[in-house]
Scaffold this motif. Structure first.
Motif, short mmCIF file in Angstrom:
data_model
loop_
_atom_site.label_atom_id
_atom_site.label_comp_id
_atom_site.label_asym_id
_atom_site.label_seq_id
_atom_site.Cartn_x
_atom_site.Cartn_y
_atom_site.Cartn_z
N VAL A 85 74.15 -0.83 32.13
CA VAL A 85 74.95 0.20 33.12
C VAL A 85 76.03 0.00 33.30
N PHE A 86 77.16 0.92 34.12
CA PHE A 86 78.64 0.77 34.17
C PHE A 86 78.73 0.22 35.01
N ALA A 87 78.94 -1.74 35.42
CA ALA A 87 78.91 -2.39 36.46
C ALA A 87 80.07 -1.77 37.69
N ASP A 88 80.79 -0.69 37.56
CA ASP A 88 81.15 -0.48 38.25
C ASP A 88 80.92 1.16 38.74
N GLY A 89 80.10 1.67 38.10
CA GLY A 89 79.60 2.80 38.06
C GLY A 89 78.09 3.14 39.45
N PHE A 90 77.29 3.99 38.92
CA PHE A 90 76.19 3.72 39.36
C PHE A 90 75.01 3.33 38.38
N GLY A 91 74.04 2.58 38.75
CA GLY A 91 72.98 2.33 37.75
C GLY A 91 71.31 2.14 38.25
N ALA A 92 71.09 2.87 37.78
CA ALA A 92 69.41 2.49 37.97
C ALA A 92 68.23 3.30 37.07
N ALA A 93 66.80 2.47 37.41
CA ALA A 93 66.59 2.60 36.44
C ALA A 93 64.94 3.44 36.95
N GLU A 94 63.94 3.98 36.10
CA GLU A 94 63.05 5.24 36.90
C GLU A 94 62.27 4.65 35.95
N ALA A 95 60.90 4.47 36.15
CA ALA A 95 59.37 4.48 34.80
C ALA A 95 59.46 6.38 35.42
N GLU A 96 59.00 6.87 33.63
CA GLU A 96 58.92 7.91 33.52
C GLU A 96 57.28 8.09 32.43
N PHE A 97 56.68 9.37 32.33
CA PHE A 97 56.27 9.28 30.76
C PHE A 97 57.80 10.31 29.76
N LEU A 98 57.20 9.51 28.69
CA LEU A 98 58.44 10.07 27.42
C LEU A 98 57.39 10.98 26.72
N LEU A 99 57.66 12.24 26.00
CA LEU A 99 57.10 12.65 25.94
C LEU A 99 58.18 13.51 24.42
N ARG A 100 57.86 13.96 23.19
CA ARG A 100 57.68 13.51 22.04
C ARG A 100 58.39 15.18 21.45
N ILE A 101 58.58 15.86 21.11
CA ILE A 101 58.54 17.30 20.61
C ILE A 101 58.33 17.28 19.55
N GLY A 102 56.62 17.94 19.21
CA GLY A 102 56.11 18.19 17.64
C GLY A 102 56.54 19.15 17.19
N THR A 103 56.80 20.13 17.32
CA THR A 103 57.03 21.23 16.77
C THR A 103 58.58 22.08 17.66
N ALA A 104 58.97 22.32 17.17
CA ALA A 104 60.61 23.09 17.80
C ALA A 104 59.66 24.13 18.81
N PRO A 105 60.53 24.39 20.16
CA PRO A 105 60.40 25.31 20.51
C PRO A 105 60.93 26.15 19.94
N ASP A 106 60.59 27.86 20.03
CA ASP A 106 61.63 28.93 19.55
C ASP A 106 62.56 29.60 20.73
N PRO A 107 63.59 28.71 20.17
CA PRO A 107 64.93 29.05 20.79
C PRO A 107 64.86 30.32 21.53
N ALA A 108 63.98 31.59 20.67
CA ALA A 108 64.26 33.11 21.23
C ALA A 108 63.24 33.31 22.46
#
Length: 254
Positions: A85-108
């Motif tokens: 983290v940036f010692a003289d900036g802002f730092g935080a931690a967050e518990a999260e679910f991490l999702l992995r994209i298996g199929t790229a979404p249609d950009p349209a």
């Protein structure tokens, strides 16, 4: 472009930005324009996107996004990986679910049902997002400040796959965030809007509207379940999920 260049240079060189470097964007469009400028100046590969909450919503929009860069994503390890983290900036931690994209979404495609969004995900892991910015006031200056500095993301710790995520409801899992062996927060994903897959649906629609394609293999950091918890250099962070999975890291200076 000055705001974007200041943040990109500060992140590249590990220095603080004591004051916001310009006029704070007043709309989400202005904030994302700064983020787009910063992306054009950065030479790092984008390997995912963080999703955060806007509370209260702005013009009916209750989530925001920012890039996750190569080199900032680490697997759970023993001893725990040190996350900067940036010692003289802002730092935080967050518990999260991490999702992995298996199929790229249609950009349209600009609208998704929950089922359509979920079908594009091929893995869900437990994890920790490290939120950090060279600007110490980023979290107290609203969503537009957060968006303008890459969504305040500074890395992910990827833990075990959340077994049973397809058949069960991860929204009901009890989740805790501990810092230095003290419980700091506890909640379930049911309290975070429409949950982690709602974050994926938002991101697919949002990125299509911005004209930014998503790729298979990219991560989605789906939002802080127990809150955004500030950390200091030397802290030990542990996120616990459903009494079965744990992710740990330590905090070090950038």
């Amino acid at each position: 472009m000055r705001i974007a260049r200041t943040f990109v240079d500060a992140r590249r060189n590990g220095i603080a930005v004591p004051d916001y470097p310009g006029t704070l964007p007043t709309t989400l469009a202005e904030a994302y324009a700064v983020q787009d400028d910063a992306l054009s100046l950065s030479d790092a590969e984008v390997v995912g996107w963080k999703v955060g909450r806007i509370n209260p919503p702005i013009d009916g929009i209750d989530r925001l996004s920012g890039p996750i860069f190569a080199g900032s994503v680490h697997d759970q390890a023993e001893p725990p990986v040190g996350m900067p983290v940036f010692a003289d900036g802002f730092g935080a931690a967050e518990a999260e679910f991490l999702l992995r994209i298996g199929t790229a979404p249609d950009p349209a495609k600009t609208q998704y049902t929950m089922a359509e969004a979920t079908a594009l995900i091929d893995a869900v892991h437990v994890g920790i997002e490290i939120a950090s910015s060279p600007f110490p006031g980023i979290n107290s200056n609203g969503a537009t400040a957060t968006i303008s500095d890459f969504g305040n993301n500074n890395g992910l710790v990827v833990g075990a796959e959340a077994e049973g995520w397809r058949d069960g409801d991860v929204n009901t899992w009890p989740i805790e965030l501990w810092i230095n062996d003290e419980q700091i927060g506890a909640a379930t994903a049911a309290a975070m809007l429409d949950g982690p897959f709602g974050a994926a649906r938002y991101l697919f629609e949002h990125m299509a509207q911005r004209g930014i394609p998503l790729r298979a293999g990219q991560w989605i950091s789906s939002g802080a379940v127990t809150g955004v918890h500030q950390v200091a250099i030397g802290d030990r962070v542990e996120a616990k999920f459903d009494g079965r999975f744990a992710v740990t890291c330590t905090i070090k200076a950038r």
